[in-house]
Write an enzyme that holds these catalytic residues in place. Sequence first.
Site, mmCIF file in Angstrom:
data_model
loop_
_atom_site.group_PDB
_atom_site.id
_atom_site.type_symbol
_atom_site.label_atom_id
_atom_site.label_comp_id
_atom_site.label_asym_id
_atom_site.label_seq_id
_atom_site.Cartn_x
_atom_site.Cartn_y
_atom_site.Cartn_z
ATOM 1 C CB ALA A 85 -0.952 -0.013 1.191
ATOM 2 N NE ARG A 91 14.768 -10.966 -13.719
ATOM 3 C CZ ARG A 91 14.382 -11.740 -14.731
ATOM 4 N NH1 ARG A 91 13.215 -11.534 -15.299
ATOM 5 N NH2 ARG A 91 15.158 -12.707 -15.163
ATOM 6 N NE ARG A 125 9.830 -15.887 -16.417
ATOM 7 C CZ ARG A 125 9.005 -14.873 -16.236
ATOM 8 N NH1 ARG A 125 9.488 -13.662 -16.011
ATOM 9 N NH2 ARG A 125 7.699 -15.039 -16.281
ATOM 10 C CD GLN A 164 0.135 -11.086 0.045
ATOM 11 O OE1 GLN A 164 -0.525 -10.898 -0.968
ATOM 12 N NE2 GLN A 164 1.019 -10.222 0.510
ATOM 13 C CG ASP A 207 -0.764 -6.187 -20.290
ATOM 14 O OD1 ASP A 207 0.354 -5.652 -20.348
ATOM 15 O OD2 ASP A 207 -1.084 -6.983 -19.392
ATOM 16 C CG ASN A 231 4.215 -8.123 -12.910
ATOM 17 O OD1 ASN A 231 3.188 -8.631 -13.314
ATOM 18 N ND2 ASN A 231 4.585 -6.882 -13.215
ATOM 19 C CD GLN A 257 6.021 5.964 -6.029
ATOM 20 O OE1 GLN A 257 5.393 6.866 -6.568
ATOM 21 N NE2 GLN A 257 6.524 6.085 -4.804
ATOM 22 C CG ASN A 266 7.075 -12.145 -6.489
ATOM 23 O OD1 ASN A 266 6.484 -11.308 -5.828
ATOM 24 N ND2 ASN A 266 8.122 -11.858 -7.251
ATOM 25 C CG HIS A 296 1.063 -8.479 -16.820
ATOM 26 N ND1 HIS A 296 0.866 -7.422 -17.665
ATOM 27 C CD2 HIS A 296 1.854 -8.007 -15.828
ATOM 28 C CE1 HIS A 296 1.503 -6.361 -17.204
ATOM 29 N NE2 HIS A 296 2.104 -6.693 -16.097
ATOM 30 C CB VAL A 339 -1.572 -5.452 -9.210
ATOM 31 C CG1 VAL A 339 -0.782 -4.414 -9.989
ATOM 32 C CG2 VAL A 339 -3.073 -5.160 -9.269
#
Lengths: 327, 327
Positions: free
Chosen positions: B12, B92, B98, B112, B159, B131, B15, B105, B187, B129
Amino acid sequence: MKNPVRIAVTGAAGQIGYALLFRLAAGDFLGPDQPVRLQLLEVTPALKALQGVVMELADCAFTTLADVSTSDQAESAFKDADFAFLVGAKPRGPGMERSDLLLGNAEIFRVQGRALDEHAARGVRVIVVGNPANTNALITSRNAPGINPRQITAMTRLDHNRAVALLAARANAGAADVRRVCIWGNHSTTQYPDLHHATVSGRPALQQVDAAWYKDEYIPRVAKRGAEVIAARGASSAASAANAALEHMRDWVNGTRSGDWTSMGIPSDGSYGIPEGLVYSFPVTCHGGNYTPVAGLDVNAFSRERMDATRRELEEERDAVKQMFAG
Amino acid sequence: MKNPVRIAVTGAAGQIGYALLFRLAAGDFLGPDQPVRLQLLEVTPALKALQGVVMELADCAFTTLADVSTSDQAESAFKDADFAFLVGAKPRGPGMERSDLLLGNAEIFRVQGRALDEHAARGVRVIVVGNPANTNALITSRNAPGINPRQITAMTRLDHNRAVALLAARANAGAADVRRVCIWGNHSTTQYPDLHHATVSGRPALQQVDAAWYKDEYIPRVAKRGAEVIAARGASSAASAANAALEHMRDWVNGTRSGDWTSMGIPSDGSYGIPEGLVYSFPVTCHGGNYTPVAGLDVNAFSRERMDATRRELEEERDAVKQMFAG
């Protein structure tokens, strides 16, 4: 869809500008049926970053955003503008005296006043957000003789909203329950948040909070809230300032709610002993696209002293920049 | 006024979060008559900055903002949540593979997912949202067995909006004139922006732009638009991402407009040869608070190849994190 209106925004790539533009483009200002053209001004070094902001605006596919233009020339950004949000200003740098800050900004707003005078729509409505906002508005106006000074205002709505929120929190009420708070004077630490006419849930505010808290905690806390935000967030108020600018303009256009008023920095009409022409924050009601200072309020000795102190500061600011007035 | 709904937002103080919260609080999501309680989650070191954001939210005196709470514990932020915007993710870092990003994540979204499962309202609607959004949504869902997987979605609306805007610009039309664009798949840069069903001002889009432009410029530009914004703005897309998240959720609740659709990352029902359960972006219509994938679209060889390429990437991501699935 109506014809688009033109909205100029200065300092458009800054933090307040970034928070403001997307709400303007989304229809939060003039509603979902009013397309807008955004005319963005930035200093030359910020034009590249501004281009990134323009990309993001495009990437929202807003149906209310008719067009976006960018420029580093006020003449271009203010061309035919119906509304102007003057957000950009010179920040206070290290070691800078207050007089340097006043004069540095005076030069910016002299140029912008002339550009508004020569290029904006005759009915343009202007809000100055960049500090020192009241005196910047005065300089803008004094360099735009072809525009009615009443159309050039300064933002004290952020102070007003802070005053509402801090009172609501103290009284265990919601913001919507608070009415008739007002900010008198300068958008600076001399401002006077006045609760003598305010109500919370229909009852006088000053019967619900104690006098010592009002005088010793509330008044200085509203006036210094900006510093409190910086200390916590590590950055100055941006989204709340943008929101206040939007609400100032929206109320000016759409009107204040019944039984309430708001606060705007406006050229004094001489009311309450404030010298005519000084850009001073008053309680105002808005109706039919115009604002009217609230008349006939009782001013006790406590209020009088504070209203005069902030008036004196504004007179000093005015005197420090008066060589920047045209004619 | 209705009873408040609870909206959880993670990351929260970041940005995107900063751009999102004020629009949620202003009523841009659920309208001016629906109060909201914001339940904000941040990592412990960001709680102080978040407190500054909370001050700014208060300083807006929003009548639609009933309450704000903050926490560094998902259990607390997700308590009884009706909506959850999962914005926060691990970015990243330099030298990070990757697979490291995926697993870093995955751990966040496993936690969560469990917290949503145990504490959120049973009807909670979730948008991821952060990534890699599709795979993060998959992990969230696979750790929340008590929540219908259809309620946990990934954002491809940014997108989608970019695809609408870039097509509109090419065709000299407005965003509102464009319909039935869609994003298939992940995405990521393998996403497939499909114009075969799109119209501009009622006429087929691919009759208004040339095939080489569509294939060689448009598709890669939509897919890499994020990098283009970063290069100009010096910062990643924030306000446009927040806007897309808000529109994703608003359309889900209020419905898509007649004759149009949008794009959402959702668990596949097996349509179009996409394995059931994979979180893949499809064209969807929304009505009555539910979304439905658009059925029966023709898929030519050009589209098939691209839809499969992005599907393969998502399968690889899924396989890289499957040890994080519960049960």
